[in-house]
Design a protein around this motif. Structure first.
Motif, short mmCIF file in Angstrom:
data_model
loop_
_atom_site.label_atom_id
_atom_site.label_comp_id
_atom_site.label_asym_id
_atom_site.label_seq_id
_atom_site.Cartn_x
_atom_site.Cartn_y
_atom_site.Cartn_z
N CYS A 152 38.24 56.34 43.79
CA CYS A 152 38.80 56.48 42.45
C CYS A 152 39.17 55.10 41.92
O CYS A 152 39.84 54.31 42.62
CB CYS A 152 40.03 57.38 42.49
N LEU A 153 38.76 54.81 40.70
CA LEU A 153 38.81 53.44 40.20
C LEU A 153 39.88 53.22 39.14
O LEU A 153 39.96 52.15 38.55
CB LEU A 153 37.44 53.06 39.61
N GLY A 154 40.71 54.23 38.90
CA GLY A 154 41.76 54.10 37.90
C GLY A 154 43.11 53.82 38.52
O GLY A 154 43.23 53.10 39.51
N GLY A 155 44.15 54.43 37.94
CA GLY A 155 45.49 54.22 38.45
C GLY A 155 46.03 52.83 38.10
O GLY A 155 45.55 52.16 37.19
N ALA A 156 47.01 52.40 38.87
CA ALA A 156 47.66 51.12 38.61
C ALA A 156 46.96 49.96 39.30
O ALA A 156 47.35 48.80 39.14
CB ALA A 156 49.12 51.18 39.04
N VAL A 157 45.94 50.24 40.10
CA VAL A 157 45.25 49.16 40.81
C VAL A 157 44.55 48.26 39.79
O VAL A 157 43.96 48.72 38.83
CB VAL A 157 44.22 49.74 41.82
N ASP A 158 44.65 46.92 39.97
CA ASP A 158 43.97 46.01 39.06
C ASP A 158 42.62 45.59 39.65
O ASP A 158 42.29 45.93 40.78
CB ASP A 158 44.84 44.78 38.75
N THR A 159 41.85 44.86 38.87
CA THR A 159 40.48 44.53 39.29
C THR A 159 40.46 43.67 40.56
O THR A 159 39.65 43.92 41.46
CB THR A 159 39.73 43.84 38.15
N PRO A 160 41.32 42.64 40.70
CA PRO A 160 41.32 41.88 41.96
C PRO A 160 41.62 42.75 43.18
O PRO A 160 41.00 42.58 44.23
CB PRO A 160 42.40 40.82 41.73
N ALA A 161 42.59 43.66 43.05
CA ALA A 161 42.91 44.55 44.17
C ALA A 161 41.75 45.47 44.48
O ALA A 161 41.43 45.73 45.65
CB ALA A 161 44.17 45.35 43.86
N LEU A 162 41.08 45.97 43.45
CA LEU A 162 39.92 46.82 43.66
C LEU A 162 38.81 46.05 44.37
O LEU A 162 38.18 46.57 45.29
CB LEU A 162 39.40 47.34 42.31
N HIS A 163 38.60 44.81 43.97
CA HIS A 163 37.58 43.98 44.62
C HIS A 163 37.89 43.84 46.11
O HIS A 163 37.01 43.99 46.97
CB HIS A 163 37.52 42.60 43.96
N HIS A 164 39.15 43.58 46.42
CA HIS A 164 39.56 43.44 47.83
C HIS A 164 39.32 44.75 48.58
O HIS A 164 38.82 44.75 49.71
CB HIS A 164 41.02 43.03 47.91
N GLY A 165 39.69 45.88 47.95
CA GLY A 165 39.50 47.17 48.60
C GLY A 165 38.03 47.48 48.85
O GLY A 165 37.66 47.98 49.92
N LEU A 166 37.18 47.19 47.88
CA LEU A 166 35.75 47.44 48.04
C LEU A 166 35.14 46.55 49.13
O LEU A 166 34.27 46.99 49.89
CB LEU A 166 35.03 47.21 46.71
N MET A 167 35.60 45.31 49.21
CA MET A 167 35.11 44.43 50.26
C MET A 167 35.53 44.94 51.63
O MET A 167 34.77 44.84 52.61
CB MET A 167 35.64 43.01 50.04
N GLN A 168 36.73 45.52 51.73
CA GLN A 168 37.18 46.09 52.99
C GLN A 168 36.32 47.30 53.37
O GLN A 168 35.97 47.49 54.54
CB GLN A 168 38.65 46.52 52.88
N ILE A 169 35.95 48.11 52.38
CA ILE A 169 35.06 49.25 52.63
C ILE A 169 33.71 48.76 53.12
O ILE A 169 33.14 49.29 54.09
CB ILE A 169 34.92 50.09 51.35
N ARG A 170 33.15 47.75 52.45
CA ARG A 170 31.86 47.20 52.86
C ARG A 170 31.91 46.65 54.29
O ARG A 170 31.00 46.89 55.10
CB ARG A 170 31.47 46.07 51.88
#
Length: 465
Positions: A431-449
């Motif tokens: 889920c790409l919404g909520g209070a997460v900002d783009t830098p945090a999302l980038h970090h999370g996606l890199m952790q998933i990868r």
């Protein structure tokens, strides 16, 4: 081998009901744990000195209530209750140190916070709040419904004020629609992986939930027609735009075909259409082809901000009184304060601005998902709030989600969305919404990868939530 601590020899009532109660008690107490294989029907019947039919009836009822699942050629297994499965992966409380990709929400930024503050300030300055003085009509104040009706009409949804109810979000809208038309043991069909609220509602209203296979456009018409031909189907619950969790998008011809089948067999269609404003193309609702059988559900929650729980339920004309009575006994009426804010924001164009902001943010974030996760992404759309992502075969969903949680990222596995007898897809929802900002999302996606590229630990099978 597990055996219930009961003696059915002296049971005066239906023995299968006593067995149902015993099984559920042992599951809820923890004596029967998630994924434990149950005894075969014949084996348990022999041990308890009852008929195989008694055990079969008990297993069927417990499975219907969501505590067991049967797998072809493997047997019957304990399944964690829907509420337990959902709360394990969809966070109920915000955790500041966690990148939360587990809940489908609109992005919440300074823009949204400013909107909220400005609205509260204006309301505080007003001397009269007439909308706080009454708790009827149950369907909502007429001027709120009039504004909602015009907003829906701007998206191609034809409704009249008498047939429009204001609800506390789309979830209450779907529940109200189902409670209006469904009786215990009625058959309701939905996508094989569907919103967990529909699965939970089946337990409350005690209807039989059937799963339909899907492709990239959602439910397959031939499967829908086959089910309607083989048994009496009361209703279809469908999300044709950005299906939760699989992100399907149903095209025009598919919509017409689904409506044609529903009309032929007299099946009510409850269309969860909450993501429509985010879609950048004109696709008519399925219910637009079904004026006597269609319930249309929309909401501001998924397009403006998560706390704005104002929904709009359009019902067939002959069911407007009944639907209002269901709303009365389950919540009386949509909260007037939320409806007032929603109506004002629709009228002054704020909702349109918020939709524009959401689309822009999702385009940026969906592009990031595609860039980092690449071929692992099964399905996503430029303005959708989520993505459906396949994980490598050497990982199981629970292991993968647990490893991510250790590293500060929360995602949702398929369990909360699985209807009865549906195999696991080995995929997760991001889920790409909520209070997460783009830098945090980038970090999370890199952790998933990074986690995808790793092998699980040797004790991964011990992971439990």
């Amino acid at each position: 081998m597990w055996l219930p601590d009961i003696d059915l020899s002296g049971e005066t009532g239906p023995k299968y009901k006593a067995l149902v109660e015993a099984i559920i008690t042992d599951i809820e107490s923890g004596r029967l744990r998630h994924d434990v294989r149950m005894p075969t029907h014949r084996e348990l019947a022999y041990r308890l000195k009852v008929s195989v039919q008694t055990v079969s009836a008990a297993y069927k009822e417990v499975e219907r209530q969501g505590y067991l699942r049967s797998e072809r050629r493997r047997g019957t297994f304990v399944q964690a209750r829907l509420t337990d499965r959902a709360s394990s992966f969809i966070l109920d409380h915000r955790q500041p140190d966690l990148i939360d990709l587990s809940i489908v929400r609109t992005a919440y930024t300074d823009f949204h916070n400013d909107l909220s503050r400005q609205m509260h300030a204006r309301l505080a300055e007003e001397t009269m709040h007439g909308w706080m003085e009454s708790c009827r009509p149950v369907a909502g104040f007429e001027y709120h419904r009039e504004i909602g009706s015009k907003w829906l009409a701007s998206m191609g949804i034809d409704c009249t004020i008498p047939n429009l109810l204001i609800t506390n979000g789309a979830a209450q809208g779907v529940f109200t629609a189902l409670a209006t038309i469904v009786q215990p043991d009625d058959v309701v069909l939905t996508e094989s992986l569907t919103d967990h609220g529909v699965i939970g509602t089946a337990s409350i209203l005690r209807f039989k939930l059937g799963a339909l296979p899907t492709d990239e456009q959602g439910i397959l018409p031939e499967a829908f027609e086959r089910e309607c031909h083989q048994r009496q189907v009361r209703a279809l619950v469908v999300t044709p735009i950005f299906t939760n969790p699989t992100n399907c998008l149903m095209g025009l011809e598919r919509r017409k075909k689904i409506a044609e089948i529903a009309e032929h067999y007299g099946v009510y269609v409850i269309e969860d259409d909450v993501y429509r404003p985010l879609l950048e193309q004109n696709l008519p609702p399925i219910t637009s082809f079904l004026p006597k059988l269609g319930f249309h559900v929309s909401s501001l929650t998924k397009i403006v901000m998560p706390g704005l729980r104002t929904g709009f339920l359009t019902v067939p004309q002959h069911l407007s009184i009944r639907a209002s009575s269901v709303l009365r006994v389950t919540g009386w009426m949509g909260t007037p304060l939320m409806a007032e804010i929603g109506a004002r924001w629709i009228a002054d164009g704020t909702v349109d601005q918020a939709v524009t902001v959401q689309r822009a943010l999702m385009r940026e974030r969906q592009a990031l998902v595609a860039e980092i996760l690449g071929d692992a992404v099964v399905r996503h759309h430029p303005t959708s709030l989520s993505a459906w992502v396949r994980i490598p075969a050497h990982w199981q969903e629970e292991w993968f989600a647990s490893e991510l949680r250790k590293n500060g990222v929360a995602v949702t596995i398929s369990d909360p969305f699985m209807t009865v007898k549906v195999p696991r897809p080995n995929a997760i929802r991001l889920c790409l919404g909520g209070a997460v900002d783009t830098p945090a999302l980038h970090h999370g996606l890199m952790q998933i990868r990074h986690t995808m590229d790793q092998m699980p630990g040797v004790h991964a099978f011990d992971v439990m939530y």
